[in-house]
Design a protein around this motif. Structure first.
Motif, PDB file in Angstrom:
ATOM      1  N   PRO A 213      53.364  37.615 -47.866  1.00  0.00           N
ATOM      2  CA  PRO A 213      52.295  36.613 -47.828  1.00  0.00           C
ATOM      3  C   PRO A 213      52.306  35.745 -49.085  1.00  0.00           C
ATOM      4  N   ALA A 214      51.710  34.576 -48.979  1.00  0.00           N
ATOM      5  CA  ALA A 214      51.768  33.599 -50.060  1.00  0.00           C
ATOM      6  C   ALA A 214      51.124  34.119 -51.341  1.00  0.00           C
ATOM      7  N   ASP A 215      50.031  34.892 -51.236  1.00  0.00           N
ATOM      8  CA  ASP A 215      49.370  35.353 -52.457  1.00  0.00           C
ATOM      9  C   ASP A 215      50.232  36.356 -53.211  1.00  0.00           C
TER      10      ASP A 215
ATOM     11  N   GLU B 248      64.174  32.612 -45.552  1.00  0.00           N
ATOM     12  CA  GLU B 248      63.427  31.399 -45.186  1.00  0.00           C
ATOM     13  C   GLU B 248      62.248  31.220 -46.131  1.00  0.00           C
ATOM     14  N   ALA B 249      62.074  30.002 -46.609  1.00  0.00           N
ATOM     15  CA  ALA B 249      60.892  29.631 -47.390  1.00  0.00           C
ATOM     16  C   ALA B 249      59.960  28.830 -46.488  1.00  0.00           C
ATOM     17  N   HIS B 250      58.703  29.249 -46.392  1.00  0.00           N
ATOM     18  CA  HIS B 250      57.758  28.635 -45.458  1.00  0.00           C
ATOM     19  C   HIS B 250      56.859  27.629 -46.181  1.00  0.00           C
ATOM     20  N   GLN B 251      56.417  26.624 -45.455  1.00  0.00           N
ATOM     21  CA  GLN B 251      55.574  25.578 -46.025  1.00  0.00           C
ATOM     22  C   GLN B 251      54.275  26.131 -46.610  1.00  0.00           C
TER      23      GLN B 251
ATOM     24  N   PRO C 125      61.937  23.792 -47.176  1.00  0.00           N
ATOM     25  CA  PRO C 125      60.919  23.745 -48.232  1.00  0.00           C
ATOM     26  C   PRO C 125      61.231  24.713 -49.361  1.00  0.00           C
ATOM     27  N   THR C 126      60.521  24.548 -50.472  1.00  0.00           N
ATOM     28  CA  THR C 126      60.593  25.488 -51.579  1.00  0.00           C
ATOM     29  C   THR C 126      59.222  26.112 -51.778  1.00  0.00           C
ATOM     30  N   VAL C 127      59.215  27.288 -52.406  1.00  0.00           N
ATOM     31  CA  VAL C 127      57.978  28.036 -52.603  1.00  0.00           C
ATOM     32  C   VAL C 127      57.840  28.372 -54.085  1.00  0.00           C
TER      33      VAL C 127
ATOM     34  N   GLY D 172      57.075  30.678 -62.472  1.00  0.00           N
ATOM     35  CA  GLY D 172      57.097  29.239 -62.661  1.00  0.00           C
ATOM     36  C   GLY D 172      58.254  28.538 -61.986  1.00  0.00           C
ATOM     37  N   ASN D 173      59.192  29.296 -61.435  1.00  0.00           N
ATOM     38  CA  ASN D 173      60.305  28.710 -60.685  1.00  0.00           C
ATOM     39  C   ASN D 173      59.914  28.500 -59.229  1.00  0.00           C
ATOM     40  N   HIS D 174      60.808  27.865 -58.475  1.00  0.00           N
ATOM     41  CA  HIS D 174      60.630  27.666 -57.035  1.00  0.00           C
ATOM     42  C   HIS D 174      61.821  28.272 -56.303  1.00  0.00           C
ATOM     43  N   ALA D 175      61.554  28.956 -55.200  1.00  0.00           N
ATOM     44  CA  ALA D 175      62.607  29.594 -54.418  1.00  0.00           C
ATOM     45  C   ALA D 175      62.962  28.767 -53.202  1.00  0.00           C
ATOM     46  N   HIS D 176      64.260  28.658 -52.929  1.00  0.00           N
ATOM     47  CA  HIS D 176      64.790  28.008 -51.734  1.00  0.00           C
ATOM     48  C   HIS D 176      65.388  29.086 -50.833  1.00  0.00           C
ATOM     49  N   ALA D 177      65.605  28.763 -49.582  1.00  0.00           N
ATOM     50  CA  ALA D 177      66.406  29.632 -48.724  1.00  0.00           C
ATOM     51  C   ALA D 177      67.803  29.731 -49.324  1.00  0.00           C
ATOM     52  N   GLY D 178      68.274  30.953 -49.521  1.00  0.00           N
ATOM     53  CA  GLY D 178      69.572  31.174 -50.153  1.00  0.00           C
ATOM     54  C   GLY D 178      69.473  31.710 -51.556  1.00  0.00           C
ATOM     55  N   ASP D 179      68.264  31.697 -52.158  1.00  0.00           N
ATOM     56  CA  ASP D 179      68.071  32.235 -53.502  1.00  0.00           C
ATOM     57  C   ASP D 179      67.986  33.764 -53.484  1.00  0.00           C
ATOM     58  N   VAL D 180      68.134  34.357 -54.671  1.00  0.00           N
ATOM     59  CA  VAL D 180      67.895  35.783 -54.885  1.00  0.00           C
ATOM     60  C   VAL D 180      66.589  35.916 -55.659  1.00  0.00           C
ATOM     61  N   VAL D 181      65.696  36.803 -55.195  1.00  0.00           N
ATOM     62  CA  VAL D 181      64.420  37.021 -55.870  1.00  0.00           C
ATOM     63  C   VAL D 181      64.210  38.512 -56.097  1.00  0.00           C
ATOM     64  N   ILE D 182      63.242  38.818 -56.965  1.00  0.00           N
ATOM     65  CA  ILE D 182      62.894  40.208 -57.246  1.00  0.00           C
ATOM     66  C   ILE D 182      61.387  40.369 -57.103  1.00  0.00           C
ATOM     67  N   THR D 183      60.952  41.444 -56.450  1.00  0.00           N
ATOM     68  CA  THR D 183      59.521  41.732 -56.330  1.00  0.00           C
ATOM     69  C   THR D 183      59.092  42.591 -57.510  1.00  0.00           C
TER      70      THR D 183
END
Length: 225
Positions: A186-188, A165-168, A122-124, A129-140
């Motif tokens: 968490p999702a929020d 991992e991206a969770h449903q 899945p993607t999150v 406005g983007n969506h993250a997949h498993a394997g992406d790089v993100v910043i908090t």
């Protein structure tokens, strides 16, 4: 009975809110100055960084002479930044792209994400406005002491992570790039405070540690940027 020592630099990027507390303390009570540069092994590199900090034009010559600065129109420079980033990724380096505007960051992140090695799943949705997949790089983008990595470490603004991992349900399980420790956000928090992390604005990137950086400048940046 303890001592608190505040250490800072009046030429760093200013705080988003009210700033200048260290300068005010210095003006009122005085301060010690740290003068020896220990961050560089090359003395010339250290001297150039101080000259740039102080606004001396000759510092630009140091970076020009070493092939660090490249001039072109906006399309060419974006292409050059992305190409240099891709070469460093292929060489196994931890590398970040920096830009002055959110629009430039969005374009660079989209190009990098299209090149990334994603795993099925899945993607999150993220805050940018983007969506993250498993394997992406993100910043908090926000400190949260409730999200612990260890007893003494927590999720911080400017941390960069690999998505494990991206969770449903919108959660993300992340691996911290420097320490390789894991946390599940968490999702929020993800929806409000997580962006793609291949590229970032210069201000967002303050505090990032990486092997190399490729920065897109427009000429409108402040000296601190």
């Amino acid at each position: 009975g303890g001592n608190v020592r505040l250490i800072g630099d009046t030429q760093q990027l200013a705080a988003v809110g009210a700033g200048g507390v260290l300068r005010d303390i210095d003006a009122t009570h005085g301060a010690l100055r740290l003068r020896e540069i220990v961050r560089f092994t090359d003395p010339a590199e250290a001297a150039a960084s101080v000259a740039l900090r102080d606004g001396h034009h000759e510092a630009i010559g140091f970076y020009l002479d070493r092939g660090r600065l490249h001039v072109g129109d906006s399309a060419t420079t974006i292409e050059n930044v992305f190409t240099a980033w891709a070469a460093d990724v292929d060489a196994g380096r931890d590398v970040v792209m920096l830009a002055a505007t959110r629009d430039q960051v969005t374009e660079l992140n989209a190009r990098a994400q299209a090149r990334a090695d994603h795993r099925p799943g899945p993607t999150v949705a993220l805050a940018d406005g983007n969506h993250a997949h498993a394997g992406d790089v993100v910043i908090t983008r926000r400190n949260d002491r409730a999200l612990r990595l260890t007893a003494s470490d927590f999720v911080k603004n400017g941390d960069r992570w690999d998505v494990a991992e991206a969770h449903q349900d919108g959660r993300l399980t992340l691996t911290h790039r420097p320490s390789r420790r894991r946390v599940t956000l968490p999702a929020d928090y993800v929806a409000a405070w997580v962006d793609l992390g291949y590229a970032a604005t210069i201000n967002t990137a303050q505090g990032i540690t990486a092997d190399t950086a490729h920065t897109l400048l427009t000429g409108a940046e402040s000296r601190q940027q």
